[in-house]
Design a protein around this motif. Structure first.
Motif, PDB file in Angstrom:
ATOM      1  N   GLU A   1       0.863  -1.185   0.000  1.00  6.66           N
ATOM      2  CA  GLU A   1       0.000   0.000   0.000  1.00  6.66           C
ATOM      3  C   GLU A   1       0.895   1.229   0.000  1.00  6.66           C
ATOM      4  OE1 GLU A   1      -3.616   2.078   2.585  1.00  6.66           O
ATOM      5  OE2 GLU A   1      -2.515   0.360   3.390  1.00  6.66           O
ATOM      6  N   ARG A   2       0.630   2.138  -0.916  1.00  8.57           N
ATOM      7  CA  ARG A   2       1.458   3.335  -0.983  1.00  8.57           C
ATOM      8  C   ARG A   2       1.057   4.307   0.128  1.00  8.57           C
ATOM      9  NH1 ARG A   2       3.550   6.395  -6.477  1.00  8.57           N
ATOM     10  NH2 ARG A   2       5.613   6.802  -5.598  1.00  8.57           N
ATOM     11  N   ARG A   3       2.075   4.891   0.757  1.00  2.85           N
ATOM     12  CA  ARG A   3       1.824   5.830   1.844  1.00  2.85           C
ATOM     13  C   ARG A   3       2.860   6.929   1.811  1.00  2.85           C
ATOM     14  NH1 ARG A   3       6.093   5.192   5.019  1.00  2.85           N
ATOM     15  NH2 ARG A   3       6.820   3.167   5.773  1.00  2.85           N
ATOM     16  N   PRO A   4       2.670   8.010   2.571  1.00  7.83           N
ATOM     17  CA  PRO A   4       3.711   9.036   2.675  1.00  7.83           C
ATOM     18  C   PRO A   4       4.931   8.468   3.394  1.00  7.83           C
ATOM     19  CG  PRO A   4       1.618   9.802   3.586  1.00  7.83           C
ATOM     20  CD  PRO A   4       1.485   8.328   3.365  1.00  7.83           C
ATOM     21  N   GLY A   5       6.046   9.194   3.334  1.00  9.91           N
ATOM     22  CA  GLY A   5       7.223   8.780   4.094  1.00  9.91           C
ATOM     23  C   GLY A   5       8.419   8.489   3.237  1.00  9.91           C
ATOM     24  N   VAL A   6       9.309   7.666   3.781  1.00  8.46           N
ATOM     25  CA  VAL A   6      10.593   7.361   3.149  1.00  8.46           C
ATOM     26  C   VAL A   6      10.793   5.851   3.133  1.00  8.46           C
ATOM     27  CG1 VAL A   6      13.085   7.767   3.236  1.00  8.46           C
ATOM     28  CG2 VAL A   6      11.519   9.538   4.032  1.00  8.46           C
ATOM     29  N   ALA A   7      11.366   5.350   2.054  1.00 10.58           N
ATOM     30  CA  ALA A   7      11.601   3.909   1.910  1.00 10.58           C
ATOM     31  C   ALA A   7      12.891   3.506   2.594  1.00 10.58           C
ATOM     32  CB  ALA A   7      11.661   3.544   0.427  1.00 10.58           C
ATOM     33  N   VAL A   8      12.777   2.898   3.761  1.00  6.42           N
ATOM     34  CA  VAL A   8      13.930   2.320   4.451  1.00  6.42           C
ATOM     35  C   VAL A   8      13.544   0.907   4.895  1.00  6.42           C
ATOM     36  CG1 VAL A   8      14.932   4.509   5.213  1.00  6.42           C
ATOM     37  CG2 VAL A   8      13.224   3.368   6.645  1.00  6.42           C
ATOM     38  N   PRO A   9      14.510   0.026   5.088  1.00  4.98           N
ATOM     39  CA  PRO A   9      14.180  -1.351   5.455  1.00  4.98           C
ATOM     40  C   PRO A   9      14.019  -1.594   6.944  1.00  4.98           C
ATOM     41  CG  PRO A   9      16.520  -1.179   5.019  1.00  4.98           C
ATOM     42  CD  PRO A   9      15.929   0.182   4.744  1.00  4.98           C
ATOM     43  N   THR A  10      14.407  -0.638   7.777  1.00  5.49           N
ATOM     44  CA  THR A  10      14.429  -0.857   9.219  1.00  5.49           C
ATOM     45  C   THR A  10      13.397  -0.009   9.947  1.00  5.49           C
ATOM     46  OG1 THR A  10      16.111   0.870   9.491  1.00  5.49           O
ATOM     47  CG2 THR A  10      16.884  -1.393   9.203  1.00  5.49           C
ATOM     48  N   ALA A  11      12.964  -0.480  11.112  1.00  7.52           N
ATOM     49  CA  ALA A  11      12.055   0.303  11.947  1.00  7.52           C
ATOM     50  C   ALA A  11      12.784   1.479  12.584  1.00  7.52           C
ATOM     51  CB  ALA A  11      11.442  -0.586  13.028  1.00  7.52           C
ATOM     52  N   ASP A  12      14.076   1.341  12.802  1.00  9.59           N
ATOM     53  CA  ASP A  12      14.904   2.416  13.354  1.00  9.59           C
ATOM     54  C   ASP A  12      15.203   3.404  12.232  1.00  9.59           C
ATOM     55  OD1 ASP A  12      16.990   4.057  14.249  1.00  9.59           O
ATOM     56  OD2 ASP A  12      17.858   2.479  15.487  1.00  9.59           O
ATOM     57  N   LEU A  13      14.555   4.565  12.271  1.00  8.42           N
ATOM     58  CA  LEU A  13      14.681   5.524  11.175  1.00  8.42           C
ATOM     59  C   LEU A  13      16.101   6.064  11.035  1.00  8.42           C
ATOM     60  CD1 LEU A  13      11.373   7.579  11.523  1.00  8.42           C
ATOM     61  CD2 LEU A  13      11.938   5.822   9.828  1.00  8.42           C
ATOM     62  N   ALA A  14      16.770   6.305  12.137  1.00  8.46           N
ATOM     63  CA  ALA A  14      18.137   6.822  12.061  1.00  8.46           C
ATOM     64  C   ALA A  14      19.052   5.807  11.390  1.00  8.46           C
ATOM     65  CB  ALA A  14      18.657   7.168  13.456  1.00  8.46           C
ATOM     66  N   ASP A  15      18.866   4.555  11.725  1.00  8.34           N
ATOM     67  CA  ASP A  15      19.617   3.472  11.093  1.00  8.34           C
ATOM     68  C   ASP A  15      19.316   3.440   9.601  1.00  8.34           C
ATOM     69  OD1 ASP A  15      21.170   1.128  10.843  1.00  8.34           O
ATOM     70  OD2 ASP A  15      19.451  -0.149  11.240  1.00  8.34           O
ATOM     71  N   GLY A  16      18.025   3.507   9.261  1.00 11.53           N
ATOM     72  CA  GLY A  16      17.628   3.429   7.860  1.00 11.53           C
ATOM     73  C   GLY A  16      18.137   4.598   7.036  1.00 11.53           C
ATOM     74  N   LEU A  17      17.986   5.818   7.546  1.00  9.42           N
ATOM     75  CA  LEU A  17      18.399   6.995   6.777  1.00  9.42           C
ATOM     76  C   LEU A  17      19.912   7.079   6.618  1.00  9.42           C
ATOM     77  CD1 LEU A  17      16.039   9.790   8.174  1.00  9.42           C
ATOM     78  CD2 LEU A  17      15.776   8.440   6.094  1.00  9.42           C
ATOM     79  N   SER A  18      20.654   6.694   7.640  1.00 14.49           N
ATOM     80  CA  SER A  18      22.108   6.839   7.576  1.00 14.49           C
ATOM     81  C   SER A  18      22.762   5.816   6.657  1.00 14.49           C
ATOM     82  CB  SER A  18      22.723   6.754   8.976  1.00 14.49           C
ATOM     83  OG  SER A  18      22.439   5.496   9.575  1.00 14.49           O
ATOM     84  N   ALA A  19      22.150   4.631   6.522  1.00 14.93           N
ATOM     85  CA  ALA A  19      22.764   3.580   5.705  1.00 14.93           C
ATOM     86  C   ALA A  19      22.125   3.416   4.339  1.00 14.93           C
ATOM     87  CB  ALA A  19      22.711   2.245   6.452  1.00 14.93           C
ATOM     88  N   SER A  20      20.952   3.987   4.113  1.00 13.34           N
ATOM     89  CA  SER A  20      20.260   3.804   2.841  1.00 13.34           C
ATOM     90  C   SER A  20      21.094   4.301   1.668  1.00 13.34           C
ATOM     91  CB  SER A  20      18.930   4.558   2.851  1.00 13.34           C
ATOM     92  OG  SER A  20      18.350   4.542   1.551  1.00 13.34           O
ATOM     93  N   THR A  21      21.161   3.497   0.617  1.00 20.63           N
ATOM     94  CA  THR A  21      21.865   3.943  -0.588  1.00 20.63           C
ATOM     95  C   THR A  21      20.886   4.455  -1.645  1.00 20.63           C
ATOM     96  OG1 THR A  21      21.921   1.820  -1.769  1.00 20.63           O
ATOM     97  CG2 THR A  21      23.645   2.226  -0.148  1.00 20.63           C
ATOM     98  N   LEU A  22      19.602   4.582  -1.259  1.00 20.19           N
ATOM     99  CA  LEU A  22      18.657   5.289  -2.118  1.00 20.19           C
ATOM    100  C   LEU A  22      18.776   6.789  -1.909  1.00 20.19           C
ATOM    101  CD1 LEU A  22      15.370   3.188  -1.671  1.00 20.19           C
ATOM    102  CD2 LEU A  22      17.162   2.922  -3.388  1.00 20.19           C
TER     103      LEU A  22
END
Length: 385
Positions: free
Chosen positions: A139-160
């Motif tokens: 389901e499409r929703r607002p936000g950012v595509a990261v694989p982890t529930a920990d947003l700081a973890d997801g944003l810092s390591a994401s290569t998107l």
């Protein structure tokens, strides 16, 4: 290497070959789309009880045999190929799997589509998106595509993404703290997060004009639903597959083949993804960058496995030129990424051979190992393009 017509335009033809195959060897290029596509084919073969072998290679070169069938994925080579040129390989593999009578995983197919740089529902992926939405898998929703529930973890390591705090989890945590997001994100919180990421990507001190467009790939994600969904978003799944294809291909194959990945497999996949993403961002942050006519050259000490991600990030977020080269003299390796097809793979193959090495790739990306002066190699690549 024998060149052949791609099977992309005729999934029924490849399905006909696989249907009666006694044994199938699948060799996928080292990117997330090819890995997902190979896994879709492998799952379909498994459902038919057809023995198979799947592996990942930077430069897929099958060994034809009269006793079995070899299929290259992500490269137009060998007697049977899903080239992935013109549209993601995952969309073709999804269609082939259906022709074989299987019920292919649409979420895996869509992850491959995103890994290829495409958008779910386009470039032939409409059937996969329809299947995923019809069964309530996405389901499409607002936000950012990261694989982890920990947003700081997801944003810092994401290569998107490439943000001022990419590669730095604590800096990402500080940036998020200023938003005062609730622990359970609602639609408004997701929108505020997306706004932060979009602005930070586009206004970073060294961001190129392309950054504002590149970041859209990670926004308004397709959230996944169901216990069998490996990660929270399709884009996060894509990011993990792409990292694993180079950093831990064995784990990547195991993840993509698993109908319901175990907690241990998910953890191993995320650990490899995190290590790869942080290394790529830190390498780019510490690199020396030079701009030339038509290309930006990034000199870094990154490993050969990390360089393709560094080159892609530089192309999308840093380079004002249409081509980015990531070069490591220590590793004797380079990688390149282009915004449009320019014959990168063949150019790198030719140049690397002149320097006693090997090169490979596609029209828009490639890599090489070489034995020679790194500055001379970079100049030769620019000249070849």
């Amino acid at each position: 290497m024998t060149e052949t017509a791609s099977a992309d335009a005729a999934p029924d033809a490849l399905a006909g070959v696989l249907r009666d195959a006694p044994f199938v060897r699948l060799v996928a290029r080292d990117d997330g789309d090819s890995l997902a596509a190979a896994a879709l084919l492998a799952r379909a073969l498994r459902a038919r009880s057809t023995p198979f072998q799947a592996r990942v290679a930077a430069d897929p070169d099958p060994t034809p045999s009269e006793e079995d069938v070899s299929v290259t994925v992500g490269a137009d080579a060998g007697p049977h190929a899903v080239a992935g040129e013109g549209r993601p390989a995952s969309t073709t593999a999804f269609a082939v799997a259906r022709e074989l009578g299987a019920d292919p995983d649409p979420v895996l197919a869509l992850a491959g589509v995103v890994a290829a740089g495409s958008v779910p529902g386009t470039d032939g992926s409409g059937d996969a998106l329809a299947a995923a939405e019809r069964t309530g898998r996405v389901e499409r929703r607002p936000g950012v595509a990261v694989p982890t529930a920990d947003l700081a973890d997801g944003l810092s390591a994401s290569t998107l993404l490439r943000l001022p705090y990419s590669g730095e989890p604590e800096s990402a945590r500080a940036a998020l703290a200023e938003l005062s997001l609730p622990s359970d994100l609602d639609a408004d919180a997701h929108r505020r997060l997306a706004s932060l990421v979009a602005v930070d990507a586009a206004t970073a001190p060294d961001a190129s004009r392309r950054a504002a467009t590149a970041v859209e790939r990670a926004l308004r994600p397709y959230a996944t639903d169901g216990d069998d969904a490996p990660f929270a978003t399709v884009g996060g799944y894509a990011d993990v597959l792409d990292a694993l294809s180079r950093a831990a291909p064995g784990t990547g194959i195991a993840l993509a083949l698993a109908d319901e990945p175990s907690d241990g497999l998910r953890t191993a996949a995320l650990d490899a993804w995190r290590t790869h993403g942080l290394a790529a961002h830190r390498a780019l942050a510490g690199a020396t960058t030079g701009r030339y006519d038509g290309a930006t050259v990034v000199r870094t000490d990154a490993s050969a496995a990390t360089l393709p991600t560094v080159a892609r990030l530089a192309r999308d977020y840093l380079s004002p030129e249409p081509i980015a080269l990531a070069l490591s003299a220590e590793a004797g390796a380079l990688a390149a990424a282009a915004t449009e097809p320019v014959g990168l793979g063949e150019a790198l193959r030719t140049v690397a051979a002149d320097f006693g090495g090997t090169g490979w790739g596609t029209p828009t990306r490639g890599a090489a190992r070489f034995d020679g002066d790194a500055t001379e190699v970079a100049a030769a690549v620019r000249g070849a393009l």
